[in-house]
Design an enzyme around this catalytic site. Structure first.
Site, PDB file in Angstrom:
ATOM      1  N   TYR A  12      43.308 -16.118  46.580  1.00  0.00           N
ATOM      2  CA  TYR A  12      41.955 -16.424  46.102  1.00  0.00           C
ATOM      3  C   TYR A  12      41.912 -16.435  44.569  1.00  0.00           C
ATOM      4  O   TYR A  12      42.255 -15.452  43.919  1.00  0.00           O
ATOM      5  CB  TYR A  12      40.946 -15.415  46.633  1.00  0.00           C
ATOM      6  CG  TYR A  12      40.658 -15.532  48.115  1.00  0.00           C
ATOM      7  CD1 TYR A  12      41.053 -16.642  48.856  1.00  0.00           C
ATOM      8  CD2 TYR A  12      39.970 -14.518  48.779  1.00  0.00           C
ATOM      9  CE1 TYR A  12      40.779 -16.744  50.207  1.00  0.00           C
ATOM     10  CE2 TYR A  12      39.690 -14.614  50.139  1.00  0.00           C
ATOM     11  CZ  TYR A  12      40.100 -15.725  50.850  1.00  0.00           C
ATOM     12  OH  TYR A  12      39.826 -15.810  52.190  1.00  0.00           O
ATOM     13  N   LEU A  53      27.547 -18.418  56.783  1.00  0.00           N
ATOM     14  CA  LEU A  53      26.292 -18.943  56.245  1.00  0.00           C
ATOM     15  C   LEU A  53      26.285 -20.468  56.191  1.00  0.00           C
ATOM     16  O   LEU A  53      25.337 -21.066  55.675  1.00  0.00           O
ATOM     17  CB  LEU A  53      26.027 -18.371  54.848  1.00  0.00           C
ATOM     18  CG  LEU A  53      25.540 -16.915  54.797  1.00  0.00           C
ATOM     19  CD1 LEU A  53      25.512 -16.421  53.354  1.00  0.00           C
ATOM     20  CD2 LEU A  53      24.170 -16.761  55.441  1.00  0.00           C
ATOM     21  N   ALA A  54      27.333 -21.085  56.727  1.00  0.00           N
ATOM     22  CA  ALA A  54      27.421 -22.554  56.809  1.00  0.00           C
ATOM     23  C   ALA A  54      27.250 -23.221  55.448  1.00  0.00           C
ATOM     24  O   ALA A  54      26.653 -24.290  55.329  1.00  0.00           O
ATOM     25  CB  ALA A  54      26.396 -23.088  57.810  1.00  0.00           C
ATOM     26  N   GLY A 107      25.325 -22.719  53.143  1.00  0.00           N
ATOM     27  CA  GLY A 107      23.928 -22.942  52.779  1.00  0.00           C
ATOM     28  C   GLY A 107      23.306 -24.181  53.383  1.00  0.00           C
ATOM     29  O   GLY A 107      22.207 -24.591  52.994  1.00  0.00           O
TER      30      GLY A 107
END
Length: 319
Positions: A55, A226-227, A229
């Protein structure tokens, strides 16, 4: 703290911390952002923080480690998990996987150094490596555990068959499987009801994986929960009819329950008997706070509300 707590809970995904993905260094602004995010996450009851060695080219772990170093007692209040197994931009390849014994030991030691901690509560194997020898994995994990550097082992993006194949060589149980799961990305759910149905061919999720994890007590962690947003902030003009209808239903339910669309969206995941643990990755403190009611929403959500959201997201009825 033991990760196998038998209930779904929110997890914070740290991929957004550390600045750009390129080779630029991080500074005070990135460290301050990490500190603010950790504080916001703790304020909504989050204890488990999810990392990966790749990351932000390692900077996500590094800025988190800086916060740990300057925050006395913080390490003892949280759980840390990180992942290894993906190599980016090495040996002439954009991406390749490496779960060899040497790679696991090397990458975990590098993560511990960046995080400025002596141990990981959980190590996740990031993706299946077709060249993996489970005996090598078992040897590396056994060494790390005997040295006190890793306390528990999990996987990410693995099927039931892959988990079982690996588990045969391991002394320690696999305690978690992190998968992309949300109301938007529903392969994990559709596969359970589309057996012997032509529509099932549209979904690639390996059938039986959820059931295996539930039967073995393996925590299911849902990244992308949360897809991005899509239902809770995207412009209506950018949404499909099904997405627009789903966003509207989330708003309606949130109003009725006195909470936020984010909490309803995550509560929908947590309602599932697999006791799914959503991983949220937003760095926006207000959005983190908006997730606070997810567990209570899950407990109160009716069967009709749960199915209503699923059907709305599908854009068609279930078989």
């Amino acid at each position: 703290m033991n990760i196998t707590n038998g209930r779904g809970r929110l997890v914070y995904g740290c991929m957004g911390l550390g600045g750009p993905w390129d080779g630029t260094s991080y500074g005070a602004a990135e460290i301050d952002q990490a500190a603010a995010v950790i504080d916001a996450a703790q304020n909504v009851g989050i204890e488990l923080f999810d990392h990966a060695d790749i990351y932000r080219s390692g900077k996500s772990e590094a800025v988190f480690g800086e916060v740990l170093a300057r925050s006395q007692g913080l390490r003892e209040k949280i759980q840390l998990q990180s992942k290894c197994g993906i190599r980016l931009g090495e040996r002439g390849l954009d991406t390749h996987y490496d779960l060899s014994r040497e790679a696991i030991l090397e990458r975990v030691n590098q993560s511990l150094k960046r995080l400025q901690t002596d141990y990981l509560d959980v190590l996740l194997l990031h993706r299946p490596d077709p060249l993996m020898d489970p005996r090598e994995v078992a040897d590396a994990v056994g060494q790390l555990m005997s040295e006190g550097k890793v306390r528990q082992l999990g996987v990410s993006n693995m099927s039931a068959a892959q988990i079982e194949y690996l588990q045969h060589q391991l002394e320690a149980p696999i305690v978690a499987n992190q998968l992309e799961m949300s109301l938007l990305r529903r392969d994990w759910l559709e596969s359970t009801v589309l057996v012997n149905h032509a529509e099932g061919l549209e979904y690639s999720f390996p059938h039986g994986t959820l059931e295996h994890c539930m039967a073995k007590g393996i925590e299911l962690q849902a990244y992308g929960s949360l897809a991005q947003g899509r239902y809770t902030g995207a412009r209506s003009a950018d949404l499909s009819p099904a997405e627009s209808a789903t966003a509207g239903m989330l708003e309606k339910l949130a109003g009725e329950k006195g909470t936020t669309p984010e909490s309803v969206l995550l509560g929908w995941l947590m309602k599932h008997p697999a006791k799914i643990s959503p991983v949220i990755g937003t760095t926006n403190g207000k959005r983190i706070k908006a997730c606070a009611d997810a567990a209570s929403v899950a407990a109160a959500m009716s069967r009709a509300e749960w199915y209503g959201l699923w059907v709305a997201a599908r854009g068609s009825n279930i078989p």
